[in-house]
Write a protein that holds these residues in place. Structure first.
Motif, PDB file in Angstrom:
ATOM      1  N   ALA A  36       0.838  -1.209   0.000  1.00 23.84           N
ATOM      2  CA  ALA A  36       0.000   0.000   0.000  1.00 23.84           C
ATOM      3  C   ALA A  36       0.863   1.245   0.000  1.00 23.84           C
ATOM      4  N   GLU A  37       0.315   2.331  -0.585  1.00 20.14           N
ATOM      5  CA  GLU A  37       1.027   3.602  -0.597  1.00 20.14           C
ATOM      6  C   GLU A  37       1.257   4.084   0.832  1.00 20.14           C
ATOM      7  N   GLY A  38       2.444   4.593   1.080  1.00 19.73           N
ATOM      8  CA  GLY A  38       2.766   5.132   2.396  1.00 19.73           C
ATOM      9  C   GLY A  38       3.144   4.082   3.413  1.00 19.73           C
ATOM     10  N   ALA A  39       3.211   2.820   2.986  1.00 21.74           N
ATOM     11  CA  ALA A  39       3.529   1.750   3.934  1.00 21.74           C
ATOM     12  C   ALA A  39       5.022   1.724   4.232  1.00 21.74           C
ATOM     13  N   PHE A  40       5.342   1.172   5.388  1.00 22.18           N
ATOM     14  CA  PHE A  40       6.726   0.823   5.701  1.00 22.18           C
ATOM     15  C   PHE A  40       6.740  -0.697   5.650  1.00 22.18           C
ATOM     16  N   PHE A  41       7.144  -1.206   4.506  1.00 18.84           N
ATOM     17  CA  PHE A  41       6.947  -2.631   4.221  1.00 18.84           C
ATOM     18  C   PHE A  41       8.279  -3.373   4.310  1.00 18.84           C
ATOM     19  N   ALA A  42       8.272  -4.492   5.049  1.00 21.14           N
ATOM     20  CA  ALA A  42       9.499  -5.269   5.188  1.00 21.14           C
ATOM     21  C   ALA A  42       9.393  -6.585   4.450  1.00 21.14           C
ATOM     22  N   MET A  43      10.492  -6.982   3.815  1.00 18.36           N
ATOM     23  CA  MET A  43      10.594  -8.317   3.240  1.00 18.36           C
ATOM     24  C   MET A  43      11.602  -9.065   4.095  1.00 18.36           C
ATOM     25  N   LEU A  44      11.111 -10.084   4.774  1.00 17.29           N
ATOM     26  CA  LEU A  44      11.927 -10.795   5.749  1.00 17.29           C
ATOM     27  C   LEU A  44      12.148 -12.221   5.268  1.00 17.29           C
ATOM     28  N   GLY A  45      13.337 -12.739   5.495  1.00 15.21           N
ATOM     29  CA  GLY A  45      13.590 -14.135   5.117  1.00 15.21           C
ATOM     30  C   GLY A  45      15.056 -14.453   5.241  1.00 15.21           C
ATOM     31  N   PRO A  46      15.376 -15.740   5.277  1.00 15.62           N
ATOM     32  CA  PRO A  46      16.785 -16.127   5.327  1.00 15.62           C
ATOM     33  C   PRO A  46      17.460 -15.829   3.991  1.00 15.62           C
ATOM     34  N   SER A  47      18.795 -15.890   3.944  1.00 24.76           N
ATOM     35  CA  SER A  47      19.470 -15.590   2.681  1.00 24.76           C
ATOM     36  C   SER A  47      19.091 -16.650   1.659  1.00 24.76           C
ATOM     37  N   GLY A  48      18.898 -16.184   0.423  1.00 23.42           N
ATOM     38  CA  GLY A  48      18.503 -17.097  -0.645  1.00 23.42           C
ATOM     39  C   GLY A  48      17.014 -17.354  -0.692  1.00 23.42           C
ATOM     40  N   SER A  49      16.229 -16.593   0.086  1.00 24.86           N
ATOM     41  CA  SER A  49      14.789 -16.853   0.100  1.00 24.86           C
ATOM     42  C   SER A  49      14.059 -16.081  -0.993  1.00 24.86           C
ATOM     43  N   GLY A  50      14.760 -15.179  -1.679  1.00 25.73           N
ATOM     44  CA  GLY A  50      14.140 -14.463  -2.789  1.00 25.73           C
ATOM     45  C   GLY A  50      13.774 -13.030  -2.463  1.00 25.73           C
ATOM     46  N   LYS A  51      14.024 -12.592  -1.225  1.00 25.40           N
ATOM     47  CA  LYS A  51      13.604 -11.243  -0.839  1.00 25.40           C
ATOM     48  C   LYS A  51      14.394 -10.165  -1.570  1.00 25.40           C
ATOM     49  N   THR A  52      15.722 -10.367  -1.696  1.00 23.33           N
ATOM     50  CA  THR A  52      16.534  -9.368  -2.390  1.00 23.33           C
ATOM     51  C   THR A  52      16.209  -9.341  -3.873  1.00 23.33           C
ATOM     52  N   THR A  53      15.962 -10.509  -4.459  1.00 23.69           N
ATOM     53  CA  THR A  53      15.586 -10.556  -5.873  1.00 23.69           C
ATOM     54  C   THR A  53      14.291  -9.778  -6.089  1.00 23.69           C
ATOM     55  N   CYS A  54      13.349  -9.888  -5.145  1.00 25.74           N
ATOM     56  CA  CYS A  54      12.107  -9.131  -5.263  1.00 25.74           C
ATOM     57  C   CYS A  54      12.382  -7.632  -5.279  1.00 25.74           C
ATOM     58  N   LEU A  55      13.291  -7.201  -4.410  1.00 22.67           N
ATOM     59  CA  LEU A  55      13.645  -5.784  -4.359  1.00 22.67           C
ATOM     60  C   LEU A  55      14.258  -5.342  -5.686  1.00 22.67           C
ATOM     61  N   ARG A  56      15.135  -6.199  -6.235  1.00 22.22           N
ATOM     62  CA  ARG A  56      15.794  -5.876  -7.504  1.00 22.22           C
ATOM     63  C   ARG A  56      14.813  -5.917  -8.667  1.00 22.22           C
ATOM     64  N   LEU A  57      13.748  -6.662  -8.523  1.00 25.25           N
ATOM     65  CA  LEU A  57      12.708  -6.659  -9.553  1.00 25.25           C
ATOM     66  C   LEU A  57      11.974  -5.319  -9.548  1.00 25.25           C
ATOM     67  N   ILE A  58      11.797  -4.758  -8.355  1.00 22.63           N
ATOM     68  CA  ILE A  58      11.122  -3.451  -8.274  1.00 22.63           C
ATOM     69  C   ILE A  58      12.020  -2.350  -8.836  1.00 22.63           C
ATOM     70  N   SER A  59      13.333  -2.404  -8.495  1.00 17.44           N
ATOM     71  CA  SER A  59      14.235  -1.349  -8.972  1.00 17.44           C
ATOM     72  C   SER A  59      14.574  -1.523 -10.445  1.00 17.44           C
ATOM     73  N   GLY A  60      14.422  -2.742 -10.961  1.00 18.34           N
ATOM     74  CA  GLY A  60      14.669  -2.972 -12.384  1.00 18.34           C
ATOM     75  C   GLY A  60      15.992  -3.634 -12.694  1.00 18.34           C
ATOM     76  N   PHE A  61      16.748  -4.029 -11.674  1.00 10.14           N
ATOM     77  CA  PHE A  61      18.019  -4.702 -11.946  1.00 10.14           C
ATOM     78  C   PHE A  61      17.833  -6.182 -12.260  1.00 10.14           C
ATOM     79  N   GLU A  62      16.635  -6.669 -12.034  1.00 15.83           N
ATOM     80  CA  GLU A  62      16.265  -7.996 -12.512  1.00 15.83           C
ATOM     81  C   GLU A  62      14.970  -7.834 -13.298  1.00 15.83           C
ATOM     82  N   SER A  63      14.801  -8.684 -14.308  1.00 17.29           N
ATOM     83  CA  SER A  63      13.547  -8.663 -15.051  1.00 17.29           C
ATOM     84  C   SER A  63      12.795  -9.948 -14.752  1.00 17.29           C
ATOM     85  N   PRO A  64      11.471  -9.858 -14.630  1.00 15.87           N
ATOM     86  CA  PRO A  64      10.714 -11.065 -14.324  1.00 15.87           C
ATOM     87  C   PRO A  64      10.759 -12.067 -15.479  1.00 15.87           C
TER      88      PRO A  64
END
Lengths: 310, 332, 268
Positions: B32-60
């Motif tokens: 949601a707009e204005g949220a403080f949203f956390a992606m939590l998980g152990p390393s290799g769980s896909g959370k960083t890839t999700c972030l990079r998908l939003i910024s555009g450094f990974e493509s779906p």
């Protein structure tokens, strides 16, 4: 403000294209250098190989562009065979000489030199590596000359007898240092020494101090630590350095031309055959020998882990 | 309130199509707009890839990503109105702090005096007014992190992405920065999406979070929901230090034959309690003690507030709890 | 601790080795001033600066010098473009054939110069290409690529990928990132690579003899003087010039990169 900014320029559009097709940028980057190396260098190597399978008409001196193994068979003539053997012997001797002379320098620079001395050693090894090859050879021509500094020093210290005794050694002696195998060996060792020191130093620097302390801790004397820990760990560096010293000696044709008793070496044979003799096929066949030897050498070195030290 | 970021069945696979590594696997997600949203998980769980998908450094590999309703799947990073605070800060080493902060404005063509004024304003916001002329190498870890923050915020992004923003800081600094980030987000009203493997950080800072496991979202909700009502063993295990009870034990305690979770702080010493076992360890926590009890081959942790009489290691005791504290999980 | 100090024997051998590497070059300096014209007599019977004037007035030396400078400049420029491109491609991506390409880059200096020279000579022969300045440059650029490559690729690796992503993230397109981020960070490494390539090209003699035809670069001129000496002291002066022309760029390359983890020149 929206989530997507407009693409305003050609640069923006190209960036988008590179982002969508990352391979495209890679291909654009690598094509020009690859074309150059592929066409100019590999093409030339192919030409060399091709020429080595041609032969020369003995009467007209013209190259006959037809496939034959005749030129390679010529390599087995005693005088050519001698050239190959002599070159390999000299390469091996120079490699050994460089390893023995270079080890203390590499060892000291890697283990004991600190701060300012580290820089002194680094520059002290790097500058001779890069500085003019021809000038270095020339300097030795001056040193080894009959009227040169060594003769002068021997006279000044009343050791001319020793110098003459060395020069009268059968096989490797000669009229003066500059016309003997000893002189040639000295010059070779001098010009290729930095190539041996640097990889040796690199591999010695990778020996962790804690490992030496562990060895001492386990009761090894300094000599034992050196023999059982340091030397084996330095070996990949020595082999890596030997690739250079061996290869460079084998292919050199300037030093045997300027210093020594004008005995023939592979590099000289190639140079003379393509030049004055005009026998390019035989020159090419001669040039293939170092390639083959170096391929075998590199294969052995790779198996012994020498490439990690490069 | 509108949706800031939306994932529609987004997958990101690496490696050959025959045997792909599913870094992100068919993820649906709305932030949601204005949220403080956390992606939590152990390393290799896909959370960083999700972030990079939003910024555009990974493509779906499959699916669609929308930012404020616009599909950005075909938009390169430099045209997306989102900015990132990188894990190692990625400050430009050859530029001073002011030029670092003004970089985004410079490449957009803003005149020098204007962008420097804005940069100074932003530096004041992160309490680095006096550091504009320094090089990044002359700053401490905490200061670099603030520069990275200012450099991203000066562009007035609609979404700010933070990749393990506090990971490189020491404990004390991390706590101070947590408070600061939180108040900054509330003041600016920008949507913050941050990635972390630290459950305390996620629970204390976020107002909603997604727990990642093996490329999928294991659970999504508010910190309280996730802490008190974990959906699966993984979430219960990973978020906080909950006791996870196997189905047989749950049944013994009066529940259905399902996996359940039980918070250590909901247990108390009770001679008639249903949890009977041997004390194997006692640890002092300052505000209380943490005792470990072994019952039917399962280790159970309980936190007892200070002032209670302590059992001895090796003795057999019984623990009780309120029936509502036993949380039955839907999934294994 | 016993391993902190080197023994006297080791110290002596190490310092002796360093002197062995440097003293012969110093001798050239002395000989450039000798009054002895026909032999290499030591010690020089007297000292004079007349040979510098003699060298100055020799048109053949000027011709050779200008050819050497021309060749080194063009070859270095070519090698810098090609070497930078290939290092940019090799630093990041992993792709099929990557190892083969890195071998191909190194090959021109891994194999003895006589092979590179002879190969080019064969190719020019087969294709009927006449020898010219261009053929010399062709050979020099080929072995200079690896020098630039070695310097640039190390810096590319050290430059964390993060800063390039950060630049894109902040709205810079690929060209802005290249100009504002990549080039400033790569600059000194490229310059150092260029310096070393220039020194190598300026000094090269082995490959050049196979690709030069009738033209003489300064090293070729020197080689001819070595084999058939005409005016020995003039050769001494030229040796001094060649040495200086290679020494200075090398020293500069060292100072450009000495603070980095990769110092220029540790591999030739």
């Amino acid at each position: 403000m929206t989530a997507i900014l407009p693409a305003k320029s050609v640069a923006d559009r190209l960036t988008t294209l590179f982002w969508r097709k990352p391979k495209l940028l890679l291909i654009l980057l690598i094509t020009p250098p690859l074309l150059w190396l592929g066409v100019v260098y590999l093409g030339s190597l192919a030409a060399l190989l091709m020429q080595s399978f041609y032969s020369i008409d003995e009467f007209s001196g013209m190259v006959i562009p037809e496939f034959t193994l005749k030129t390679y068979a010529e390599l087995l003539r005693p005088q050519n065979y001698d050239v190959i053997f002599r070159t390999l012997l000299m390469s091996a001797a120079v490699t050994l000489g460089c390893a023995i002379l270079g080890f203390p320098i590499a060892y000291y620079a890697a283990r004991f030199a600190r701060g300012r001395w580290k820089a002194v050693f680094y520059l002290g090894i790097m500058l001779p590596l890069w500085s003019s090859y021809l000038v270095k050879v020339y300097a030795w021509k001056l040193i080894l000359a009959k009227e040169g500094i060594i003769t002068w020093a021997a006279e000044a210290t009343h050791t001319s007898g020793i110098l003459n005794a060395i020069l009268s050694l059968p096989g490797i002696g000669g009229g003066s240092l500059s016309t003997s195998y000893i002189g040639m060996f000295l010059v070779f060792v001098y010009v290729w020494l930095p190539y041996m020191i640097l990889p040796m130093q690199a591999s010695l620097e990778r020996v962790p101090t804690s490992m030496l302390e562990a060895s001492a801790d386990l009761g090894a004397t300094r000599a034992q630590t050196f023999r059982t820990v340091i030397l084996p760990l330095a070996l990949p560096g020595v082999i890596a350095g030997s690739i250079f010293t061996f290869s460079l000696t084998m292919g050199d044709y300037i030093i045997p031309q300027i210093v020594g008793n004008s005995a023939n070496f592979i590099g000289m044979a190639v140079y003379q055959l393509q030049g004055t003799a005009g026998n390019i096929p035989l020159a090419a066949a001669f040039a293939v020998i170092p390639i083959l030897i170096m391929l075998v050498y590199l294969w052995i070195a790779k198996r012994m882990g020498a490439f990690d030290a490069l | 309130m509108s949706i800031a970021v939306e994932f529609r069945a987004v997958s990101r696979h690496f490696g050959p199509a025959s045997a792909p590594v599913r870094a992100v696997d068919a993820v649906d997600l709305t932030i949601a707009e204005g949220a403080f949203f956390a992606m939590l998980g152990p390393s290799g769980s896909g959370k960083t890839t999700c972030l990079r998908l939003i910024s555009g450094f990974e493509s779906p590999t499959a699916g669609e990503i929308c930012i404020f309703g616009e599909n950005v799947s075909n938009t390169p990073p430099h045209l997306r109105n989102v900015n990132t605070v990188f894990q190692d800060y990625a400050l430009f080493p050859h530029m001073n702090v002011r030029d670092n902060v003004a970089y985004g404005l410079m490449v957009k063509g803003m005149p020098r005096s204007q962008r420097y004024a804005k940069a100074e304003e932003m530096l004041a916001l992160v309490h680095l007014d006096a550091y504009g002329s320094r090089k990044p190498a002359q700053l401490s870890g905490g200061q670099r992190q603030r520069v990275a923050l200012a450099r991203a915020l000066v562009n007035e992004p609609r979404v700010l992405l933070l990749d393990e923003p506090l990971g490189a800081l020491d404990l004390k600094l991390r706590e101070a920065m947590q408070d600061e980030l939180k108040s900054l987000q509330q003041r600016l009203g920008i949507t913050f999406v941050f990635v972390t493997h630290d459950q305390h950080e996620a629970l204390s800072m976020a107002d909603s979070l997604a727990v990642f496991n093996e490329g999928k979202i294991a659970q999504i909700g508010t910190p309280a929901e996730i802490y008190n009502h974990p959906k699966s063993r993984f979430v219960a295990d990973f978020v906080g230090s909950s006791n996870v009870l196997p189905p047989a034990l749950t049944k013994q305690l009066g529940g259905p034959e399902k996996w359940a979770s039980l918070r250590p702080e909901s247990l108390r010493l009770d001679a008639t309690g249903p949890l009977r076992g041997t004390v194997t360890a006692i640890r002092y926590l300052g505000a209380g003690h943490r005792i470990t009890l072994t019952t039917h081959g399962t280790d159970i942790a309980a936190i007892l507030p200070a002032g209670h009489p302590l059992p001895e290691t090796g003795s057999t005791i019984a623990l009780g709890f309120d029936a509502t504290a036993l949380h039955i999980m839907d999934q294994a | 601790m016993h391993s902190d100090r080197a023994s006297w024997a080791l110290r002596l051998a190490a310092i002796g080795g360093l002197l062995f590497l440097h003293l012969p070059i110093l001798l050239i300096f002395l000989y450039a001033f000798t009054t002895e014209e026909r032999t290499y007599a030591f010690p020089p019977p007297g000292l004079t600066t007349e040979w510098f004037a003699a060298a100055w007035n020799r048109p053949d030396i000027w011709e050779a010098l200008s050819l050497s400078l021309k060749v080194a400049t063009v070859a270095t420029a070519l090698a810098m473009v090609l070497g930078t491109l290939v290092s940019a491609a090799m630093a990041r991506a992993t792709f099929f054939g990557r190892d083969q390409i890195s071998l191909l880059i190194i090959l021109p200096i891994a194999l003895p110069g006589v092979i590179t020279g002879m190969s080019l000579r064969s190719a020019f022969g087969i294709m009927d290409i006449p020898f010219s300045t261009l053929t010399i440059i062709l050979g020099h650029a080929t072995f200079c690529i690896v020098i630039v490559y070695n310097n640039a690729v190390a810096r590319f690796r050290r430059l964390s990928g993060g800063v390039l992503e950060a630049s894109a993230d902040l709205g810079a397109n690929a060209f802005q990132t290249f100009w504002h981020i990549l080039l400033p960070n790569l600059g000194t490494a490229l310059l150092a690579g260029g310096m070393l390539a220039f020194a190598l090209s300026f000094d090269e003699v082995i490959v050049t003899t196979f690709t030069a035809g009738q033209q003489a670069t300064l090293p070729i001129w020197m080689l001819e003087e070595l084999i058939r000496p005409r005016q020995r002291p003039v050769t001494n002066v030229v040796a001094l010039i060649v040495f200086a022309a290679t020494f200075l760029p090398i020293l500069l390359a060292y100072y450009l990169t000495r603070n980095g983890s990769e110092t220029a020149g540790s591999g030739k």
